[in-house]
Scaffold this active site. Sequence first.
Site, PDB file in Angstrom:
ATOM      1  N   CYS A 185       0.990  -1.393  -0.019  1.00 28.37           N
ATOM      2  CA  CYS A 185       0.175   0.451  -0.203  1.00 28.37           C
ATOM      3  C   CYS A 185       1.006   0.645  -0.131  1.00 28.37           C
ATOM      4  CB  CYS A 185      -1.087  -0.265   0.927  1.00 28.37           C
ATOM      5  SG  CYS A 185      -2.031   1.161   1.036  1.00 28.37           S
ATOM      6  N   CYS A 206       0.056   4.410   1.483  1.00 32.93           N
ATOM      7  CA  CYS A 206       0.168   5.313   2.838  1.00 32.93           C
ATOM      8  C   CYS A 206       0.577   5.418   3.693  1.00 32.93           C
ATOM      9  CB  CYS A 206      -1.125   5.190   3.385  1.00 32.93           C
ATOM     10  SG  CYS A 206      -1.120   3.488   4.384  1.00 32.93           S
ATOM     11  N   CYS A 259      -3.874   5.779  -0.140  1.00 31.87           N
ATOM     12  CA  CYS A 259      -3.089   5.141  -0.593  1.00 31.87           C
ATOM     13  C   CYS A 259      -3.007   5.157  -1.966  1.00 31.87           C
ATOM     14  CB  CYS A 259      -3.967   4.007  -0.366  1.00 31.87           C
ATOM     15  SG  CYS A 259      -4.540   3.685   1.876  1.00 31.87           S
ATOM     16  N   LYS A 269     -11.730  -4.274   3.390  1.00 34.25           N
ATOM     17  CA  LYS A 269     -11.297  -3.908   4.599  1.00 34.25           C
ATOM     18  C   LYS A 269     -12.648  -2.128   4.914  1.00 34.25           C
ATOM     19  CE  LYS A 269      -6.793  -1.139   5.158  1.00 34.25           C
ATOM     20  NZ  LYS A 269      -5.845  -0.269   4.836  1.00 34.25           N
ATOM     21  N   ARG A 315      -2.641   5.470  12.216  1.00 35.13           N
ATOM     22  CA  ARG A 315      -1.808   6.471  11.467  1.00 35.13           C
ATOM     23  C   ARG A 315      -0.600   6.719  12.677  1.00 35.13           C
ATOM     24  NH1 ARG A 315      -7.600   7.097   8.724  1.00 35.13           N
ATOM     25  NH2 ARG A 315      -8.133   5.520   7.681  1.00 35.13           N
ATOM     26  N   ARG A 366     -10.509   8.018   3.590  1.00 32.28           N
ATOM     27  CA  ARG A 366     -10.228   7.109   2.847  1.00 32.28           C
ATOM     28  C   ARG A 366     -11.964   6.658   1.939  1.00 32.28           C
ATOM     29  NH1 ARG A 366      -4.943   7.227   3.818  1.00 32.28           N
ATOM     30  NH2 ARG A 366      -4.041   6.197   5.335  1.00 32.28           N
ATOM     31  N   GLU A 378     -16.902  -8.041  -2.814  1.00 34.72           N
ATOM     32  CA  GLU A 378     -14.928  -7.879  -2.810  1.00 34.72           C
ATOM     33  C   GLU A 378     -14.842  -9.493  -2.840  1.00 34.72           C
ATOM     34  OE1 GLU A 378     -13.045  -5.538  -3.258  1.00 34.72           O
ATOM     35  OE2 GLU A 378     -14.650  -3.636  -2.202  1.00 34.72           O
ATOM     36  N   LYS A 424     -11.333  -6.764   8.233  1.00 31.21           N
ATOM     37  CA  LYS A 424     -10.247  -5.582   8.783  1.00 31.21           C
ATOM     38  C   LYS A 424     -11.553  -4.216   9.399  1.00 31.21           C
ATOM     39  CE  LYS A 424      -6.493  -2.501   8.805  1.00 31.21           C
ATOM     40  NZ  LYS A 424      -5.778  -1.837   7.385  1.00 31.21           N
ATOM     41  N   SER A 469      -5.536  -2.056  15.466  1.00 35.47           N
ATOM     42  CA  SER A 469      -4.306  -1.017  16.060  1.00 35.47           C
ATOM     43  C   SER A 469      -5.901  -0.177  17.287  1.00 35.47           C
ATOM     44  CB  SER A 469      -4.177   0.223  15.167  1.00 35.47           C
ATOM     45  OG  SER A 469      -4.457   1.504  15.270  1.00 35.47           O
ATOM     46  N   TYR A 524      -2.028  -6.797  17.524  1.00 35.02           N
ATOM     47  CA  TYR A 524      -0.609  -6.960  18.085  1.00 35.02           C
ATOM     48  C   TYR A 524      -0.755  -7.540  19.950  1.00 35.02           C
ATOM     49  CZ  TYR A 524      -1.317  -3.446  14.504  1.00 35.02           C
ATOM     50  OH  TYR A 524      -1.391  -3.084  12.891  1.00 35.02           O
TER      51      TYR A 524
HETATM   52  C1  PBG Z   1      -2.813   0.955   4.962  1.00 36.36           C
HETATM   53  C2  PBG Z   1      -3.453  -0.001   6.834  1.00 36.36           C
HETATM   54  C3  PBG Z   1      -3.867   0.255   7.550  1.00 36.36           C
HETATM   55  C4  PBG Z   1      -3.632  -0.390   8.596  1.00 36.36           C
HETATM   56  C5  PBG Z   1      -3.181  -1.172   8.321  1.00 36.36           C
HETATM   57  N1  PBG Z   1      -2.835  -1.403   6.416  1.00 36.36           N
HETATM   58  C6  PBG Z   1      -4.054   1.687   8.313  1.00 36.36           C
HETATM   59  C7  PBG Z   1      -5.403   2.639   7.094  1.00 36.36           C
HETATM   60  O1  PBG Z   1      -6.170   1.728   6.272  1.00 36.36           O
HETATM   61  O2  PBG Z   1      -5.405   3.860   6.970  1.00 36.36           O
HETATM   62  C8  PBG Z   1      -4.313  -0.474   9.912  1.00 36.36           C
HETATM   63  C9  PBG Z   1      -4.193  -1.042  11.134  1.00 36.36           C
HETATM   64  C10 PBG Z   1      -4.199  -1.044  12.824  1.00 36.36           C
HETATM   65  O3  PBG Z   1      -5.214  -0.286  12.863  1.00 36.36           O
HETATM   66  O4  PBG Z   1      -4.056  -1.907  12.965  1.00 36.36           O
HETATM   67  N2  PBG Z   1      -2.140   0.724   4.558  1.00 36.36           N
END
Ligand code: PBG
Length: 321
Positions: free
Chosen positions: A113, A115, A123, A192, A202, A214, A230, A245, A272, A311
Amino acid sequence: MRRLRTHPRLREMVRETRLSPSDFILPLFIRHGENQRLPISSMPGHSQLTVDLLAEEVKEIASLGIPAVILFGIPAEKDAVGSDACDDQGIVAEAVRAIKASGTDLLVITDVCFCEFTDHGHCGIINDRHGTLDVDNDATLEILATQAVTHARAGADMVAPSGMMDGMVGAIRGGLDAAGFTNLPILSYAVKYSSAFYGPFRDAAESAPQFGDRRTYQMDPANAGEALREAALDVAEGADLLMVKPALAYLDIIHRVKQAHPGVPLAAYNVSGEYAMVKAAAEAGWIDEQGVALESLLAIKRAGADMILTYFAKDACRWLG
Ligand code: PBG
């Protein structure tokens, strides 16, 4: 029913879902520079690590029985097209080589990705269409394929596209095949959502969008039927594994995707914000961290996930003994 719950050994024998270290994939944040371990304040217990510290880190991860890591890079320089992501000397390529040289046999997955690599934090490549700035889907597909091939050349074992561009799996499969990486699997972040639960990530990946959000590429949390479209599209394009996710607020989606594609391995990302909430409440003394974390991970697996990006991976391995 209580007869089956009386003896602790019998409770174990009739247990339908079990967690094991082999279920977990641990996300790692790799930053430019040397000999630095910068704690991420919104994700207690996690840090941005420089490449030189990785060998030691992955030995510990492997010794706990965790089979896989997924890498996120924070480059020294960001630009409009995320050049570092397609550079053989870029941060992720360097990190992959360091892990591969460490002597562990961990599966190295790379997040594919842009971003973290673009100065605007989106992204992919931004286009101005009649005064509206948005990510250009097809221009981004080209650089996604290049990024994936760059990771493969560095030695990545699997790539995980997370940008939610239409056609990303097909484009990456084509790029990998043309470069000779026909055996490299793709774990698609197929489903996602545009989620407020990504906030701490982030901060960790320094990847917040600098304008807008996004929602023109990530999914609306209100939609479930769309998740099945999807997933089906990604399977048709050649995804080897699928991902949903976030995880905890989307257990129904995990369940539906697994039912629709029982033969496709399914990952779920315990993101996260889900981690930070448990950590914060535990720190305040309001909940039991171990109990809540293990119950959450178990629920994700019970819903239908075959593997979990989390995590909590290291702690969970210690708790599971
Ligand atoms: C984008 C990406 C994101 C996460 C994993 N890959 C964030 C986003 O879409 O802004 C988030 C993972 C998390 O919150 O632990 N490359």
